[in-house]
Scaffold this motif. Structure first.
Motif, mmCIF file in Angstrom:
data_model
loop_
_atom_site.group_PDB
_atom_site.id
_atom_site.type_symbol
_atom_site.label_atom_id
_atom_site.label_comp_id
_atom_site.label_asym_id
_atom_site.label_seq_id
_atom_site.Cartn_x
_atom_site.Cartn_y
_atom_site.Cartn_z
ATOM 1 N N THR A 92 21.500 16.817 -61.592
ATOM 2 C CA THR A 92 21.892 16.764 -60.176
ATOM 3 C C THR A 92 21.929 18.150 -59.531
ATOM 4 O OG1 THR A 92 24.240 16.814 -60.806
ATOM 5 C CG2 THR A 92 23.226 14.644 -60.462
ATOM 6 N N HIS A 93 21.549 19.202 -60.283
ATOM 7 C CA HIS A 93 21.497 20.569 -59.750
ATOM 8 C C HIS A 93 22.826 20.956 -59.103
ATOM 9 C CE1 HIS A 93 17.191 20.595 -60.519
ATOM 10 N NE2 HIS A 93 17.122 19.407 -59.950
ATOM 11 N N SER A 94 23.896 20.761 -59.853
ATOM 12 C CA SER A 94 25.245 20.985 -59.315
ATOM 13 C C SER A 94 26.087 21.743 -60.329
ATOM 14 C CB SER A 94 25.894 19.634 -58.987
ATOM 15 O OG SER A 94 27.223 19.806 -58.542
ATOM 16 N N PHE A 95 26.922 22.659 -59.851
ATOM 17 C CA PHE A 95 27.851 23.330 -60.761
ATOM 18 C C PHE A 95 29.232 23.440 -60.131
ATOM 19 C CE2 PHE A 95 26.362 27.201 -58.492
ATOM 20 C CZ PHE A 95 27.578 27.816 -58.223
ATOM 21 N N VAL A 96 30.225 23.608 -61.003
ATOM 22 C CA VAL A 96 31.583 23.971 -60.596
ATOM 23 C C VAL A 96 31.970 25.235 -61.353
ATOM 24 C CG1 VAL A 96 32.362 21.649 -59.990
ATOM 25 C CG2 VAL A 96 32.613 22.450 -62.345
ATOM 26 N N LEU A 97 32.782 26.052 -60.715
ATOM 27 C CA LEU A 97 33.269 27.282 -61.337
ATOM 28 C C LEU A 97 34.795 27.247 -61.339
ATOM 29 C CD1 LEU A 97 31.992 30.899 -60.771
ATOM 30 C CD2 LEU A 97 34.446 30.433 -60.776
ATOM 31 N N VAL A 98 35.370 27.563 -62.485
ATOM 32 C CA VAL A 98 36.834 27.637 -62.624
ATOM 33 C C VAL A 98 37.195 29.041 -63.078
ATOM 34 C CG1 VAL A 98 38.882 26.786 -63.827
ATOM 35 C CG2 VAL A 98 37.038 25.191 -63.191
ATOM 36 N N TRP A 143 26.563 13.610 -52.256
ATOM 37 C CA TRP A 143 27.788 13.666 -51.455
ATOM 38 C C TRP A 143 28.961 14.088 -52.320
ATOM 39 C CZ3 TRP A 143 32.486 11.177 -51.822
ATOM 40 C CH2 TRP A 143 33.345 11.343 -50.725
ATOM 41 N N ARG A 144 29.840 14.913 -51.781
ATOM 42 C CA ARG A 144 31.028 15.398 -52.496
ATOM 43 C C ARG A 144 32.279 15.116 -51.665
ATOM 44 N NH1 ARG A 144 27.368 15.399 -55.655
ATOM 45 N NH2 ARG A 144 26.378 17.250 -56.598
ATOM 46 N N LEU A 145 33.415 15.066 -52.335
ATOM 47 C CA LEU A 145 34.684 14.862 -51.641
ATOM 48 C C LEU A 145 34.997 16.009 -50.690
ATOM 49 C CD1 LEU A 145 36.983 13.472 -54.495
ATOM 50 C CD2 LEU A 145 36.188 12.230 -52.475
ATOM 51 N N ALA A 146 34.566 17.209 -51.069
ATOM 52 C CA ALA A 146 34.808 18.389 -50.238
ATOM 53 C C ALA A 146 33.757 19.428 -50.574
ATOM 54 C CB ALA A 146 36.213 18.936 -50.471
ATOM 55 N N ARG A 147 33.719 20.481 -49.829
ATOM 56 C CA ARG A 147 32.736 21.532 -50.064
ATOM 57 C C ARG A 147 33.140 22.458 -51.197
ATOM 58 N NH1 ARG A 147 28.860 22.277 -46.300
ATOM 59 N NH2 ARG A 147 28.622 24.436 -46.990
ATOM 60 N N ASP A 148 34.358 22.297 -51.699
ATOM 61 C CA ASP A 148 34.834 23.193 -52.757
ATOM 62 C C ASP A 148 34.036 23.002 -54.039
ATOM 63 O OD1 ASP A 148 37.347 24.739 -51.912
ATOM 64 O OD2 ASP A 148 37.800 22.706 -51.215
ATOM 65 N N SER A 149 33.504 24.105 -54.550
ATOM 66 C CA SER A 149 32.884 24.102 -55.875
ATOM 67 C C SER A 149 33.552 25.116 -56.797
ATOM 68 C CB SER A 149 31.389 24.425 -55.756
ATOM 69 O OG SER A 149 31.194 25.657 -55.086
ATOM 70 N N CYS A 150 34.450 25.945 -56.241
ATOM 71 C CA CYS A 150 35.179 26.950 -57.017
ATOM 72 C C CYS A 150 36.666 26.594 -57.039
ATOM 73 C CB CYS A 150 34.983 28.342 -56.425
ATOM 74 S SG CYS A 150 33.281 28.934 -56.520
ATOM 75 N N PHE A 151 37.250 26.733 -58.222
ATOM 76 C CA PHE A 151 38.647 26.366 -58.439
ATOM 77 C C PHE A 151 39.352 27.496 -59.176
ATOM 78 C CE2 PHE A 151 36.427 22.502 -57.735
ATOM 79 C CZ PHE A 151 37.330 21.577 -57.250
ATOM 80 N N LEU A 152 40.634 27.582 -58.965
ATOM 81 C CA LEU A 152 41.494 28.473 -59.742
ATOM 82 C C LEU A 152 42.331 27.616 -60.680
ATOM 83 C CD1 LEU A 152 42.745 30.728 -56.806
ATOM 84 C CD2 LEU A 152 40.989 31.326 -58.489
ATOM 85 N N LYS A 153 42.333 27.973 -61.964
ATOM 86 C CA LYS A 153 43.216 27.283 -62.908
ATOM 87 C C LYS A 153 44.352 28.227 -63.267
ATOM 88 C CE LYS A 153 43.698 24.862 -67.291
ATOM 89 N NZ LYS A 153 43.070 24.311 -68.524
ATOM 90 N N PHE A 154 45.545 27.932 -62.747
ATOM 91 C CA PHE A 154 46.740 28.689 -63.088
ATOM 92 C C PHE A 154 47.323 28.047 -64.342
ATOM 93 C CE2 PHE A 154 46.080 29.629 -58.643
ATOM 94 C CZ PHE A 154 46.368 30.977 -58.560
#
Length: 482
Positions: free
Chosen positions: A288-294, A335-346
């Protein structure tokens, strides 16, 4: 305890196809059997064919009389079934390269001193038994001497059963702890067994990657030869060049199942650990040519809070630029729930936390939500500074919720290429982060992916191979982005 489980050929023939997939077996214990957690917690599964029964599946130990060790595993847990009854869950399990005979002049029992031979015979007298530490040491020596091909399997299992204790006051241990959590998260996101990454020993070089310390999982040489002949895939060549860069420490590990679905984990460090800014996890789903970054941020383990500084705000600005790699969705699966693809994990770990397969506790905050929090009075401290903590953040995602959203394709970038992933990973490493990237490739359609994710059954799961590919000698090949 070192457990010995004895089964008939018919019991093994009935269960072995499932064992090869699930790598798990739960066995009821006799009520009088000691279940002390002391000792190795290894388990040997023995086929007892002294009656000479035939099952007709072609296995040598089923056609010859005697007792044979055919599988070895680790006791994951001891279960309380009722007020008295107990059982053990053996996971993972691996087939012995060759069945190990116990009886006869060439059998392992003949190689043991009489006292230890009697102890093993006692353990073999019922459906389940155990032997103590001294007998295990004698048994291990006999196995090493007479069946050295079994040694890598035992060493791999023992490495999982004797996890390293991370030191919270050591920068290298903290970095490896974060990288381990990132690697384990990738196995959750892709439904690959995390036991494949569980055997680990602290590397000698403090700047090394977490993957550098993996104790390799043994598997048949024929499988290794096949993977080498196959060229390890175009994707491996894309990242393999990093291992030849002078300013980068890079290790690669591959998980691949029998359907062809593949997870390549790439772990990169490019700065001394004392100057490291933290850890990034990047998961890329190639179909799907998609990534997330944490990006990992450590909460104080006692107060479970993080004091915001200019460095964090600057890092968030750079993550904002990463998010801009995404384009607008044009197809339903984009389609995504939001445009966020970057997250912070505390995240936080207990002091002197033992390495385990459990993910670190923590809060996953989408980047846009973190910005709103830092502009709200809820995060303002008594002296005007900003604090992130469980008490101040009203809503957040936990690991299971974040994992489900990623697996279902509900969050992540749209239309990003694997070349962009490669450039981003190397850039982040050279900026001072430990980077743990997971590249999943498969022939799955978005619908097939959703069906697999929602199927919680362990039946019919494909067999998984786990290996660290050798460094390729060929020049890097171009990788198509479709």
């Amino acid at each position: 305890m070192t457990y010995i489980v004895t089964l008939t050929p018919s019991q093994i023939a009935k269960n072995e196809p499932d064992w090869l997939i699930t790598q798990r077996f739960t066995k009821a214990l006799p009520t009088e059997l000691d279940t002390s957690p002391e000792g190795t917690r290894l388990a040997f599964l023995v086929c007892d064919n002294r009656a000479g029964s035939s099952v007709g599946n072609g296995r040598k130990e089923f056609s010859e009389r005697g007792r044979f060790i055919i599988l070895v595993g680790s006791v994951l847990r001891i279960n309380t079934v009722g007020p008295v009854d107990r059982s053990i869950t053996i996971e993972p399990m691996r087939s012995c390269p060759e069945a190990v005979p116990l009886d006869g002049p060439e059998g392992i029992l003949a190689a043991l001193p009489s006292a230890h031979r009697a102890a093993v015979e006692q353990a073999l007298s019922g459906s389940a038994g155990y032997c103590g530490t001294e007998t295990w040491q004698a048994l291990r020596a006999a196995l090493r001497e007479n069946h050295p091909e079994l040694t890598p399997y035992i060493d791999w299992l023992l490495a999982q059963l004797n996890p390293v204790v991370f030191r919270p006051d050591d920068a290298a241990d903290r970095a490896w702890q974060e990288q381990k959590d990132a690697a384990d998260s990738l196995t959750r996101l892709t439904d690959f067994p995390h036991s494949s990454l569980a055997a680990w020993d602290r590397p000698l070089n403090r700047d090394d990657t977490y993957l550098a310390g993996l104790v390799p999982e043994p598997f048949e040489q024929s499988l290794i030869d096949h993977d080498v002949r196959a060229g390890l895939g175009n994707m491996s060549q894309l990242f393999d060049g990093w291992r030849r860069l002078s300013d980068v420490l890079c290790d690669i590990h591959v998980l691949e199942d029998s359907t062809g679905r593949r997870l390549e984990i790439v772990n990169v460090n490019a700065t001394p650990v004392e100057n490291r800014l933290g850890t990034d996890m990047i998961y890329y789903h190639h179909p799907t040519h998609s990534f997330v970054l944490v990006q990992y941020k450590r909460l104080d383990p006692r107060g479970k809070e993080y004091r915001v500084d200019k460095q964090l705000r600057g890092q968030m600005d750079r993550l904002e630029k990463v998010s801009q790699l995404s384009r607008e969705p044009a197809r339903p699966h984009e389609w995504r729930l939001a445009r966020d693809s970057c997250f912070l994990k505390f995240a936080y770990w207990r002091d002197s936390a033992t390495s385990s397969s459990d993910l670190a506790h923590g809060m996953y905050l989408p980047l846009s939500y973190a910005r709103v929090l830092l502009d709200d009075d809820c995060t303002r401290g008594e002296r005007g500074g900003r604090i992130i903590s469980y008490e101040r953040v009203g809503r957040y995602l936990v690991s299971s919720e974040f994992t489900d959203l990623v697996k279902l394709g509900m969050i992540g970038t749209v239309g990003t290429s694997v070349e962009q992933l490669r450039d981003l990973g190397l850039q982040r490493a050279r900026e001072g982060y430990s980077v743990v990237m997971g590249l999943e490739t498969s022939e799955e359609t978005p619908r097939a992916r959703t069906t697999r994710v929602r199927n919680r059954s362990s039946k019919n799961r494909p067999k998984v191979t786990s290996y660290s590919p050798p460094t390729a000698q060929e020049p890097l090949a171009d990788v198509p982005d479709s």
